[in-house]
Each structure stands twice: as C-alpha cells, then as structure tokens.
Design a protein around this motif. Structure first.
Motif, PDB file in Angstrom:
ATOM      1  N   GLY A 261      63.075 -60.341  -6.556  1.00  0.00           N
ATOM      2  CA  GLY A 261      63.922 -59.893  -5.464  1.00  0.00           C
ATOM      3  C   GLY A 261      63.425 -60.397  -4.118  1.00  0.00           C
ATOM      4  O   GLY A 261      64.219 -60.812  -3.261  1.00  0.00           O
ATOM      5  N   ARG A 262      62.120 -60.382  -3.906  1.00  0.00           N
ATOM      6  CA  ARG A 262      61.554 -60.854  -2.643  1.00  0.00           C
ATOM      7  C   ARG A 262      61.771 -62.357  -2.486  1.00  0.00           C
ATOM      8  O   ARG A 262      62.065 -62.849  -1.381  1.00  0.00           O
ATOM      9  N   ILE A 263      61.596 -63.101  -3.567  1.00  0.00           N
ATOM     10  CA  ILE A 263      61.814 -64.543  -3.508  1.00  0.00           C
ATOM     11  C   ILE A 263      63.269 -64.851  -3.178  1.00  0.00           C
ATOM     12  O   ILE A 263      63.569 -65.688  -2.302  1.00  0.00           O
ATOM     13  N   ILE A 264      64.183 -64.173  -3.855  1.00  0.00           N
ATOM     14  CA  ILE A 264      65.602 -64.433  -3.648  1.00  0.00           C
ATOM     15  C   ILE A 264      66.044 -64.033  -2.244  1.00  0.00           C
ATOM     16  O   ILE A 264      66.883 -64.693  -1.625  1.00  0.00           O
ATOM     17  N   SER A 265      65.474 -62.975  -1.698  1.00  0.00           N
ATOM     18  CA  SER A 265      65.850 -62.555  -0.343  1.00  0.00           C
ATOM     19  C   SER A 265      65.456 -63.602   0.690  1.00  0.00           C
ATOM     20  O   SER A 265      66.078 -63.689   1.758  1.00  0.00           O
TER      21      SER A 265
ATOM     22  N   PHE B 239      71.082 -60.689  -9.619  1.00  0.00           N
ATOM     23  CA  PHE B 239      70.966 -60.025  -8.329  1.00  0.00           C
ATOM     24  C   PHE B 239      72.280 -60.158  -7.567  1.00  0.00           C
ATOM     25  O   PHE B 239      73.024 -61.126  -7.748  1.00  0.00           O
ATOM     26  N   ALA B 240      72.550 -59.188  -6.732  1.00  0.00           N
ATOM     27  CA  ALA B 240      73.716 -59.293  -5.860  1.00  0.00           C
ATOM     28  C   ALA B 240      73.591 -60.536  -4.991  1.00  0.00           C
ATOM     29  O   ALA B 240      72.483 -60.968  -4.661  1.00  0.00           O
ATOM     30  N   LYS B 241      74.715 -61.125  -4.621  1.00  0.00           N
ATOM     31  CA  LYS B 241      74.697 -62.347  -3.837  1.00  0.00           C
ATOM     32  C   LYS B 241      74.079 -62.091  -2.466  1.00  0.00           C
ATOM     33  O   LYS B 241      74.441 -61.160  -1.759  1.00  0.00           O
ATOM     34  N   ILE B 242      73.106 -62.946  -2.119  1.00  0.00           N
ATOM     35  CA  ILE B 242      72.464 -62.869  -0.812  1.00  0.00           C
ATOM     36  C   ILE B 242      73.224 -63.791   0.135  1.00  0.00           C
ATOM     37  O   ILE B 242      73.170 -65.024   0.013  1.00  0.00           O
ATOM     38  N   GLU B 243      73.986 -63.200   1.051  1.00  0.00           N
ATOM     39  CA  GLU B 243      74.805 -63.994   1.958  1.00  0.00           C
ATOM     40  C   GLU B 243      73.957 -64.729   2.991  1.00  0.00           C
ATOM     41  O   GLU B 243      74.239 -65.879   3.335  1.00  0.00           O
TER      42      GLU B 243
END
Length: 472
Positions: A339-343, A367-371
C-alpha cells in the motif's frame, strides 16, 4: 556491553575451535545464528565467529563468500568449521558497526549525512553489489544493517545467508541439498585484487562449493551480458511461462505467513535474520526473502521468477534512507508495504510493467485506484534532481528498467561537486547502537509490525480460485 557466554553451547566445547580462538563475548543472536567476538590465538586478530544453526543458510553463506573471497567490498571469510554432527561456524572479518548505526547517529546531529559522505557510502555499496552481480549472486537481503563498517570507514556487504547463485534469470544453479566438505577450509585474506569475472553456467562443476570462475570479462562485456539478461527476462514476461512455485504455494501472502521473523531490522548485522523459513529447496526460488522495508514489489506479489533486480530495488531504498535518514517504505505488514509503495508510485498496471498481471498474487490482491500518487519527489524533499533521478532509476516497478550497479558507478553524480569524501573522512559512530534502546524515534517507531489485518479497511470476496482482497 559484554553479554554472558552460554557455556552449554557447542561452540565453547569444540576442540578444533577453542584451540585456535579465544571467545570473548557474544555480540549478536538471532533465530538462525549466534555471533561471538573472538581473538585468533596465532596473531591476536579480532574476528567474528558466526555459529549458524540452519543448514541452508550456512551453505549459502559459505558458497557465496568463497566465490567472492577476493572482493574488497565483501566481508572476509577467513575459514569455517563444519562437522556432520555440529552447526557450521564461520570465522569472519570483524567489523564493529554498520550503516544502520551511521544513519541513526546522523539523525541525532544537525546536518545529517553530508553529500560527499553519501556519495562515498553509496560508491562502496555499489562496488559490493556490483561484485555480487558480476558473479551472478543475488544477495536478497540488502539493508543498512547488513552493510558493515570498519572503524576507518570501509563498508562491506555481509550476511549472505539468503544469497543465491543464479545461472539464468530466475533460476538457481545450486541444489540446496548438496553436501559441503566436513573439514575446515581456509578462505582468502582481505585487500587482494577484486574478482572481475562472470561465471559460465556450463563450466561450473555440479557442486555449488568452491566454484572456480572461468571467464574473464571487461566492463563492456559485463554490460553486454546484463543487457542480454534484461532482454531475456522481458521475453519471459511476454510468454505464459508457468511460474515456479514453492510447496504448492505462490507467496508469503498466499500462505498467510507474513514473514515477521525479521521485523526488528536493527538486529545484529552478523545475525542471520532470514524470513525464508527454508521453503526454497531443490533449486527453486521463494518470494519470502529479504526484509520487508527493502523488499521489491515482485516479491510482495509472490514472484518466484526473479533475478538480480530485486537487489537494485533494495539499493534504491537504502540510497533514499541515506538522503533523508528515514526509511522510504516502512510497512507494518506485507499488505501495508504494498500500500505504501502504491501510494507513492501509483497502481501497478500493465502500462508501467508489461505482464505484471502474471505475478502470482496480482489478481488476488487489488488496491483502489490511486488518482494522484505522491511521487518519489515528495519523499525526497530538498534533494537534488540527480539524487532523485538515481532513486527513480532503482525504485521502479519494471525490474528490467532498474539501473545496474555498474551503470550507477559510472553515473555523473559521483564525479560532480561536491565530490565523494575520502574514506578516511567519513564519520563512523564511536559505538554501535543497541537497537532496542535509545530514542523511540526512527526505525523503532515501526517495531510493532502486526498482522496484515492492521492495514486500513479491506473487503474479502470469494472467487472460483479462492478469495480476493480489495484495499482502500
């Protein structure tokens, strides 16, 4: 501070060891090894005696250090003792502190680590990683605590208990069930000419021990071979080649083993802090390797088909930490780590890494899409464009796009002002920190690494093949 010696342990009663070494104190202890500071009786040299309780770990460390025995950026293996009915005891070069202590000490003073110091530390680390990769050795647990530092500022890679020797991308050329000779063996001394070779997979004997490197190569040839390896890995990504699996499982996440054995990333550098659990037998690789904060995303998604590039991701995390004095991705669980990497980097998609959907757990965990991902620039405030660029070239999703150690050794960043400081001018802490003491700030903020359920909110749905976890 000296620790009492546990007299019941075998190392204190083995005549072949006590005849040559005076054991002074225990300096490190882990699930798989205990380490002692000792004095060699023949010349009073201070050494580290590493008693390894895990066969695979001992085999890998001896095998890798034998192959790297002439590399000045790798900790020296003087000799080892191993009998059929005893644990292996490795006699290693004793280096008092590590890069984790350097970073911790820098946090306590104004100014942190000067740019010239950062460059010299990084050049030493890159030299060690390059030596490993030239010999097709993937370390698999690069982190500040495994980068040992001498009193005069010399940095060396250590703790090769998880290392593997790769003959082809993603495949191991060493059978973990091989037997090592039981007699003791003497390694080389330090400060000899470094190895500058790449092994030929067809020229190595079946035994993974005492390999002789047979092919000399110059820098251009090495770069050419690295390009070929990258191309081959990309070609493999484009096929439906079945991934290697371990005991019927695809990853740490799939089995529910969240690999918290090594959550204390400040344990002794000489300790074997594996998270592996011994599942990668018969030559197959496992995703449950390395320390979570420095683990490449392909491992977090369960890949067992990886290569040298996982070390390059770890290298980027180390470089970032030298610049900011804080870990780049301090996850409290494997899911939180992702999650931290994707954010920061954004969602992992086929656009940024073709064929990433073939990763074993890619369709299981979403994971939910990170806009609006924050980007690495936000993680590296007040750093130069060149420094941010180097981190970006290492901390990227597609392994084929990660810069090699040799490429970075030749980067203009290290040849521009301020120039790297001489090793003799590096600041080395007077004492190695006891990592469970001192201030609760820094890495100790994350000592309580709980289960995956600690991460945010998630929804579990059953599917035809099992379950899916959606995180927000």
């Amino acid at each position: 501070m000296e620790h009492p010696l546990p007299k019941s342990w075998s190392i204190h009663t083995r005549p072949e060891i006590i005849a040559k070494y005076e054991i002074l104190e225990r300096v490190g202890s882990g699930a798989y090894s205990d380490v002692y500071r000792a004095r060699r009786l023949s010349d009073n040299l201070i050494v580290a005696l590493k008693e390894v309780h895990d066969y695979q770990s001992a085999f890998r460390e001896i095998d890798a250090l034998q192959l790297l025995q002439n590399c000045p950026s790798i900790v020296v293996l003087h000799e080892y003792f191993w009998r059929e009915d005893e644990d292996a005891v490795l006699v290693l070069e004793f280096l008092r502190t590590d890069l984790a202590a350097v970073i911790s000490d820098a946090k306590k003073k104004e100014g942190g680590v000067r740019v010239g110091e950062v460059k010299r530390w990084m050049l030493q680390i890159l030299s060690g990683v390059d030596a490993c990769h030239r010999n097709m050795i993937v370390h698999r647990d690069l982190k500040p605590g495994n980068l040992l530092v001498s009193d005069d500022g010399v940095l060396k890679l250590a703790d090769f208990g998880q290392a593997r020797i790769l003959m082809e991308p993603g495949f191991d050329g060493v059978n973990d069930e091989q037997q090592l000779p039981v007699e003791q063996n003497t390694g080389s001394q330090a400060n000899e000419t470094p190895l500058d070779f790449v092994p030929d997979a067809h020229s190595l004997p079946d035994q993974g021990f005492n390999k002789q490197v047979v092919e000399d190569t110059n820098r251009e040839e090495y770069l050419r071979q690295l390009v070929e390896l990258k191309a081959k890995r990309h070609a493999m990504d484009e096929t439906d080649k079945e991934m290697n699996t371990i005991d019927g499982y695809s990853s740490c996440l799939a089995t529910g083993t969240i690999s918290d054995i090594d959550d204390d990333t400040h344990k002794s550098s000489y300790s074997y802090n594996a998270e592996e659990g011994g599942h990668d037998t018969n030559g197959a690789l496992t995703s449950c390797v390395g320390t979570r904060w420095f683990r490449a995303p392909e491992l977090l998604y369960g890949s067992t088909d990886y290569g040298l590039e996982i070390d390059l991701w770890s290298l980027g995390c180390i470089f970032s930490e030298l610049l900011t004095l804080d870990p780049l991705f301090p996850g409290v669980s494997d899911i939180d780590q992702l999650g931290r990497i994707i954010s920061v980097l954004g969602n992992l998609t086929e656009e940024v890494w073709p064929s990433c959907s073939k990763l074993p757990d890619y369709k299981t965990i979403s994971f939910a899409k990170i806009e609006n991902p924050t980007g690495l620039e936000a993680c590296l405030p007040n750093r130069s464009a060149d420094e941010i660029s180097i981190v970006k070239r290492l901390v990227c999703y597609n392994p084929a796009n990660r810069a090699t150690a040799m490429e970075l050794l030749n980067d203009k960043y290290f040849n521009e002002e301020p120039l790297p400081l001489p090793i003799s001018e590096l600041h080395v802490p007077l004492t190695k920190n006891d990592h469970d003491e001192d201030s609760p700030c820094g890495w100790n903020d994350y000592d309580d690494m709980g289960s995956d359920s600690d991460f945010g909110h998630f929804k579990v749905e059953t599917t035809g093949s099992g379950f899916s976890m959606q995180f927000s």
